[in-house]
Design an enzyme around this catalytic site. Structure first.
Site, PDB file in Angstrom:
ATOM      1  N   GLU A 156       0.786  -1.230   0.000  1.00 32.95           N
ATOM      2  CA  GLU A 156       0.000   0.000   0.000  1.00 32.95           C
ATOM      3  C   GLU A 156       0.820   1.284   0.000  1.00 32.95           C
ATOM      4  OE1 GLU A 156      -3.422   0.470  -0.029  1.00 32.95           O
ATOM      5  OE2 GLU A 156      -3.551  -1.656  -0.532  1.00 32.95           O
ATOM      6  N   SER A 162     -52.202 -20.385  28.301  1.00 35.28           N
ATOM      7  CA  SER A 162     -52.298 -21.412  29.353  1.00 35.28           C
ATOM      8  C   SER A 162     -50.994 -21.682  30.101  1.00 35.28           C
ATOM      9  CB  SER A 162     -52.796 -22.720  28.739  1.00 35.28           C
ATOM     10  OG  SER A 162     -54.083 -22.525  28.226  1.00 35.28           O
TER      11      SER A 162
END
Lengths: 180, 809
Positions: free
Chosen positions: B232, B512
Site C-alpha cells: 500500500e 395457558s
C-alpha cells in the site's frame, strides 16, 4: 420466606403396597437418578481434605457441631472445591467464591458446594446471600442426612450471625434430636 | 531620479574637462533661451495642473488600497489558515488519541470445563475446538492447534487471562471412553481439570456499528506491518504524510489505463480518510486529507500511525456491524486470532483493503484469490517470505470460514441482555471505550442449537403454507434450572441479525402457560392434585367489566374432574373454577412474590393467561418451579474486568426461596404428568423425565411452551409481529422448537426427590387406586389417609379411611 419449620421429612418407604410395579419402578428410577447426581459419600473436612465419616450432629447445642461434608461427585467440582479452600487459606475469599461458583456450574445440585459457598459469603459478612445459599443447600440435600445436616447447621450459623440465636438453637436441638 | 539626458551631459562634462570653459558659455546662452521658453510654458500649463494631480492621486489611492487589501486579506488568510490548522490539529490529535485507545468491551461466553468423567464425546470436543478457531495439524507446534489421535485428541491450548488467573499456553491430551472423558494429561502428568478459553461473542461498539479488536504494536505480526507497506505505501517510513512520487506513479498508471486503477494515497492519508472524512471526491476533501495527514505525521510516530491503521481500516460489513481492523478481520474471515494467520491469510486481509465490497472473499472468491496471489508475489519479491514459503501457500484456497456468520461467534440478542444488566453500573461510554472484559453465562453450543432449532422449525412449519402465512417469528430463552444463568437467548428467527429482540421486548399474552401458577396457589391453600374442580360453562360478571364466558379450546366441557387432569389437559373452565375458588387476589399475590412485580390484568381472564409477558419474564416465573422453589432472576453477566484484568464487579448467584421445596417438587411432578399425559404428550421427550406446559392465546395468535428437565429450563414463543393468528397451538408451534432443541441438547431427566405422601390416584376421578384397577398417576397428597378409595380397588387402609371412602369425602 419460609420458616425453619419446613424441616425435611425423613425418608420413608415410598413404594407401598398400594403402588403398582410400574409406578414403583418410576419412583425408583427417579431416586436412582438422584443418587447418580448427588454423588458418592466420601467425606471431607472443611479444608477439603479427606476426613473421617461419623456423626454429623452436635449433642452440645452451645458448641458448633462438627460437620461432615460429602464431596461433589465429579473430579472437576472436587478440584475446584479444593482450590477454593486453598484460596480461603490464603485469604482470598473473592477468588474462593468464583471457584465455588464454577464448581456449582459443573454440579448445580450438589448441596455441599452451596453450603461451602454460604460459608464463604458469611465470612464476608454477606448474611443475606449466605442465608439463601444455605436454604438452597437444604432444599437440594433432600433425604441425604449428611448433606441435610451440614446445610441446616450452616443455616444455624447464619442465624447466629444475624443475632437470631433462638432460631439457631432450635435448629441445633432439632438436628441433635433427629440424629438421636 | 536623473534623466538619461542629464546623465549624457554629465558624462560629457567629466569626459573632456578641457572643454568646460567653451561649453559653459554655450550653455549659458542656451539656458537664457530655455528660461524664456519655460516661463512661457509654465504660464500656459497652470490651467491643467489641478486636473492631472487628481488623476494621479486617484491612481495612487487605488494602488494603495489594492496593496492594503492584499495585505489585509493575506493577514486574514494567514490567521484563518492558522486557526483552521490549529483546529485541525486539536481535532485530529484528540480524535486520534481517543480512538487509538477507545477499546470496545469484549464479551466472552462460558468456557468449556474439561475433567475426567465429563459427559463429552471426542467429536464434540473437536467441534468446540473448531468453533474456537483451532486448526487441525500434525505437529501441534503452535497454540491454537489440535491433533486427533486414536481414542482422543491432543491439543495445544492458547494462553488466556481468566478471571482468577492467567492460564499459559498448554499442551494437553484428552482421552475418551464411551461418551465421556476418561483421563487428561499435560506434560505427561495426569490432569484433574482444565478449561478451553471462552469464545468472544461480541463487543460493545458504538451506535454507528463499528466493531474492532484493538491490537498493541507488539501484537502486530511483522509480515502484516511490512506487507502493508510493500503493497500500500512503499515510502511509508520516509514520507511526511504524502508522497509526490506515489501520486505521480498513480497518475501515470491511471492515465495509461484510462481508468482509475491505482490510488496515490499513503497509509497516513488512508487512515485520515477512515478516521475523519467521507468518500466524496473533491479537491477540497483531498486538500483537507493532505493537511490532516501532515499534521498526523508531525504529531505521532510511524509505529503509532501504522498500528492505528491496522486497528482502524475498514474490512467489510456484516449486517449492521462494520468490521474494522485486522484483529476483528482475522476473527470474522478466519475465526482465528491475528497472530495465528499464515502468510496467505494475511495476504487475503491485505487484499480486501483496496475494496472490501469488490474483494469480498465470500462473494467474489476468484477475484480475491487473484489479488491475494499478486500480494504473495510481492511478499516474495520483497523478501518478506521465502521462495519455499511462497510455493507452499500460493496454491492454497482462500480458507475463509464457510459463511459471513460463522467466523467468530456473534449473538446480538444475548448481548442485549448483557447490556441491560450492565446498564446500572456502567455507562454506554465505558462499555464502548474502556476495554472492559465481560464474562458471561452464554453456552455457545446451546445458543447455536437454539438458533438452529428456531430457524429450521419455523421453516418446516411454513412449508406448504400460503405466502401470507409465512411471516412467523419466534424467540427462546434457555437457562440453568438451579442458578438461573441464561445459557442461550434467541430474539428472532434470524439469530445473528441485530433487530427487535422478542425474547426481551415482545409482550404477548401468555395463555395457558400461566395455569401452573393457579395450581401452585391452590396447592398452597389446602387443595390437592386429587381435589375436584368443575369444568362447566360459566359466565362471570366482574364489578366494572363486561360479562365473560370462557370456553375450552375444543368447545366441550367435562364436568367434575381432579386438578391434575384439568392441568394436564389445560382445561379453561376448570382452571377458572379453581382460580375463583382460590381467589384472584391470592393468585396475583403469588404472581408478585414470584416475579417481583404486579400483574396488570386484575380480572379473572388472568387465570387463562390474558396477561402480556415477555419470554424472559415467563422464564423467570418458571425458574421458581424448575429450581425447586427459588426465585432466580435470569442472569447473563458473571463478572466485569478492566483492561488490566482487575475485577471491577462480580455478579454472584442471587436467589431467594419463594416456594416450599415440597410444594415445588409436587408442582413439578404435576408438570411432568402434563408432558406425559396431557398437552405435551406429542413431544418425543414427553416420557423421558421432562416437565412443561403449553400455551395458546386467543385465535392462535401466540404459541407458547415452557419446559424443563433436570438442568435446563426453556421458554419458547412463536407468533407474528403483526399479531395476526398463526394457526398454531402451543404444542404444534413452540413445543416443536423445544423438541428440536432437546434433540441436540439431550434430556437430563428430572430428579423427583422422594415424598412420603406420594399416592397413586385415578387420573379421571382423583380417587386412590392402583394401576390394577384404574388409570393412575402418582402424586404427593397432603393427607393421603383422607383420600377416598376407588370402589373395587383392593387397597388395605385403616377403618377410618375405609369409612370415608364409603360415605364420601
Amino acid at each position: 420466606m419460609l420458616g425453619i419449620e419446613t424441616l425435611p421429612s425423613a425418608l420413608k418407604a415410598l413404594v407401598t403396597g398400594q403402588l403398582s410395579r410400574r409406578t414403583s419402578t418410576l419412583l425408583v428410577t427417579f431416586l436412582l437418578a438422584g443418587c447418580v447426581s448427588t454423588g458418592g459419600n466420601v467425606p471431607v473436612s472443611d479444608s477439603g481434605k479427606p476426613g473421617p465419616s461419623g456423626p454429623t450432629a452436635d449433642d452440645n447445642a452451645d458448641e458448633p457441631p462438627q460437620r461432615v461434608i460429602t464431596p461433589p461427585r465429579s473430579s472437576g467440582a472436587q478440584t475446584l472445591l479444593a482450590q477454593a479452600n486453598n484460596a480461603l487459606d490464603n485469604q482470598r475469599p473473592n477468588t474462593a467464591i468464583v471457584l465455588l461458583e464454577r464448581a456449582i456450574r459443573i454440579e448445580p445440585r450438589e448441596a455441599s458446594l452451596w453450603v461451602r459457598l454460604s460459608e464463604v459469603h458469611l465470612s464476608q459478612r454477606d448474611d443475606v446471600t449466605a442465608f439463601q445459599h444455605a436454604r438452597k443447600a437444604i432444599a437440594l440435600a433432600g433425604s441425604n442426612s449428611n448433606k441435610a445436616a451440614a446445610a441446616w447447621l450452616q443455616l444455624a450459623k447464619v442465624y447466629e450471625a444475624q443475632g437470631k440465636t433462638r432460631e439457631a438453637r432450635q435448629i441445633r436441638q432439632r438436628y441433635s434430636r433427629a440424629r438421636g | 531620479m536623473i534623466s538619461s539626458q542629464k546623465l549624457t551631459r554629465l558624462f560629457r562634462y567629466t569626459a573632456n574637462p578641457q572643454c568646460i570653459g567653451v561649453n559653459r558659455k554655450r550653455d549659458m546662452a542656451k539656458k537664457t533661451a530655455s528660461t524664456r521658453k519655460t516661463t512661457a510654458k509654465a504660464s500656459s500649463n497652470k490651467n491643467t495642473q489641478g486636473q492631472e494631480s487628481w488623476g494621479r492621486r486617484l491612481r495612487r489611492g487605488l494602488f494603495k488600497l489594492l496593496v492594503k487589501t492584499v495585505l489585509w486579506a493575506s493577514l486574514v488568510a494567514i490567521l484563518v489558515g492558522a486557526g483552521y490548522l490549529y483546529y485541525l490539529d486539536r481535532n485530529i490529535s484528540k480524535t486520534f488519541e481517543g480512538r487509538r485507545w477507545s477499546v470496545p468491551a469484549q464479551v466472552y461466553a462460558q468456557p468449556l470445563e474439561l475433567f475426567p468423567g465429563k459427559r463429552l464425546t471426542n467429536s464434540q470436543l473437536q467441534e468446540e475446538l473448531a468453533r474456537l478457531g483451532y486448526r487441525k495439524t500434525a505437529d501441534l507446534s503452535a497454540p491454537g492447534s489440535y491433533q486427533p489421535i486414536p481414542g482422543g485428541v491432543n491439543v495445544h491450548l492458547r494462553s488466556f487471562a481468566f478471571m482468577e488467573a492467567t492460564r499459559p499456553s498448554t499442551r494437553l491430551q484428552v482421552m475418551f471412553v464411551g461418551r465421556q472423558i476418561q483421563r487428561m494429561n499435560s506434560s505427561g502428568k495426569p490432569l484433574d481439570l482444565i478449561r478451553l478459553e471462552p469464545a468472544v461473542i461480541g463487543s460493545f461498539f458504538p451506535s454507528h456499528g463499528e466493531d474492532r479488536v484493538i491490537l498493541a504494536p507488539d501484537q502486530v505480526p511483522d509480515l502484516l506491518a511490512n506487507g502493508l507497506k510493500a503493497v500500500e505505501d512503499r515510502t511509508f517510513d520516509e514520507h511526511k504524510g504524502f508522497s509526490i512520487t506515489g501520486i505521480a506513479r498513480a497518475a501515470l498508471v491511471n492515465l495509461r489505463s484510462g481508468k482509475r486503477q491505482q490510488g496515490g494515497s499513503t497509509l497516513t492519508q488512508q487512515l485520515v480518510k477512515s478516521y475523519f472524512l467521507t468518500n466524496e471526491r473533491t479537491i477540497e476533501r483531498k486538500l483537507r486529507e493532505l493537511a490532516m495527514a501532515i499534521i498526523l505525521e508531525m504529531r505521532f510516530s510511524k509505529e503509532d500511525l501504522l498500528t492505528a491503521y491496522i486497528n482502524e481500516i475498514f474490512l467489510g460489513q456484516n449486517g449492521a456491524r462494520a468490521i474494522h481492523g485486522f484483529g476483528l478481520g482475522a476473527q470474522y474471515y478466519f475465526n482465528k486470532p491475528l497472530n495465528e494467520l499464515p502468510p496467505d491469510q494475511i495476504a487475503t486481509l491485505i487484499s480486501i483493503i483496496r475494496g472490501p465490497s469488490y474483494y469480498n472473499p465470500f462473494r467474489h472468491p476468484e477475484r480475491t484469490l487473484q489479488r491475494r496471489n499478486r500480494i504473495l508475489d510481492t511478499f516474495r519479491d520483497d523478501g518478506l517470505i521465502s521462495q519455499d514459503a511462497h510455493q507452499r501457500v500460493i496454491g492454497k484456497p482462500l480458507g475463509v470460514v464457510d459463511s459471513p456468520n460463522s467466523g467468530g461467534a456473534y449473538y446480538p440478542a444475548f448481548m442485549d441482555l448483557v447490556r441491560m444488566e450492565l446498564r446500572e453500573r456502567y455507562s454506554a461510554k465505558d462499555l464502548r471505550s474502556q476495554g472492559l472484559r465481560i464474562f458471561t453465562t452464554l453456552n455457545p453450543r446451546t445458543q447455536e442449537n437454539a438458533q438452529q432449532a428456531v430457524s429450521r422449525t419455523l421453516k418446516a412449519i411454513e412449508q406448504g403454507r400460503a405466502p401470507s402465512q409465512r411471516d412467523l417469528q419466534a424467540s427462546t430463552v434457555v437457562a440453568d434450572t438451579q442458578t438461573g444463568e441464561v445459557l442461550a437467548l434467541v430474539g428472532g428467527r434470524r439469530g445473528r441479525v441485530d433487530g427487535f429482540n422478542r425474547a426481551l421486548n415482545a409482550q404477548r399474552p401468555v395463555g395457558s402457560v400461566i395455569k401452573p401458577l393457579i395450581v401452585l396457589t391452590a396447592l398452597e391453600n389446602g387443595y390437592d392434585w386429587s381435589s375436584l374442580v368443575n369444568d362447566e360453562e360459566i359466565t362471570l360478571i366482574p364489578p366494572n367489566g363486561e360479562p365473560w364466558s370462557p370456553r375450552n379450546y375444543d368447545g366441550k366441557s367435562r364436568g367434575e374432574l381432579p386438578i391434575i387432569k384439568a392441568l394436564a389437559l389445560s382445561l379453561n373452565l376448570a382452571t377458572v373454577d379453581l382460580g375463583n375458588r382460590v381467589g384472584i387476589g391470592t393468585v396475583q399475590a403469588r404472581f408478585t412474590d414470584l416475579l417481583g412485580y404486579a400483574a396488570k390484568n386484575r380480572y379473572p381472564s388472568f387465570f387463562l393467561g390474558a396477561e402480556a409477558m415477555s419470554p424472559l419474564r415467563l422464564l423467570e416465573l418458571y425458574g421458581n418451579f424448575a429450581s425447586g422453589g427459588f426465585r432466580v432472576s435470569p442472569k447473563s453477566v458473571i463478572a466485569v474486568l478492566d483492561e488490566q484484568g482487575n475485577a471491577l464487579s462480580h455478579y454472584p448467584f442471587a436467589l431467594e426461596q419463594t416456594i416450599d421445596p415440597d410444594v415445588a417438587m409436587s408442582l413439578n411432578q404435576g408438570l411432568e404428568i402434563v408432558m406425559r399425559r396431557g398437552t405435551g404428550r406429542s413431544s418425543p421427550y414427553a416420557k423421558q423425565g421432562v416437565a412443561g406446559k403449553t400455551g395458546t392465546s386467543n385465535d392462535n395468535r401466540d404459541s407458547w411452551f415452557a419446559g424443563f428437565d433436570n438442568s435446563k429450563l426453556s421458554v419458547v414463543w412463536v407468533g407474528r409481529d403483526d399479531n395476526k393468528p398463526t394457526g398454531l397451538t402451543g404444542s404444534s408451534g413452540a413445543m416443536r422448537i423445544w423438541n428440536a432443541m432437546m434433540r441436540e441438547e439431550g434430556v437430563d431427566p428430572l430428579i423427583i426427590l422422594a415424598n412420603e405422601n406420594s399416592v397413586a390416584i385415578e387420573y379421571d376421578t382423583g380417587l386412590q387406586a392402583t394401576d390394577k384397577c384404574a388409570d393412575v398417576v402418582v402424586l404427593p397428597i397432603t393427607r393421603p389417609d383422607t383420600l377416598p378409595i376407588k370402589p373395587g380397588c383392593n387397597i388395605k387402609v385403616g377403618l377410618g379411611q375405609r369409612l370415608r371412602s364409603i360415605f364420601g369425602r
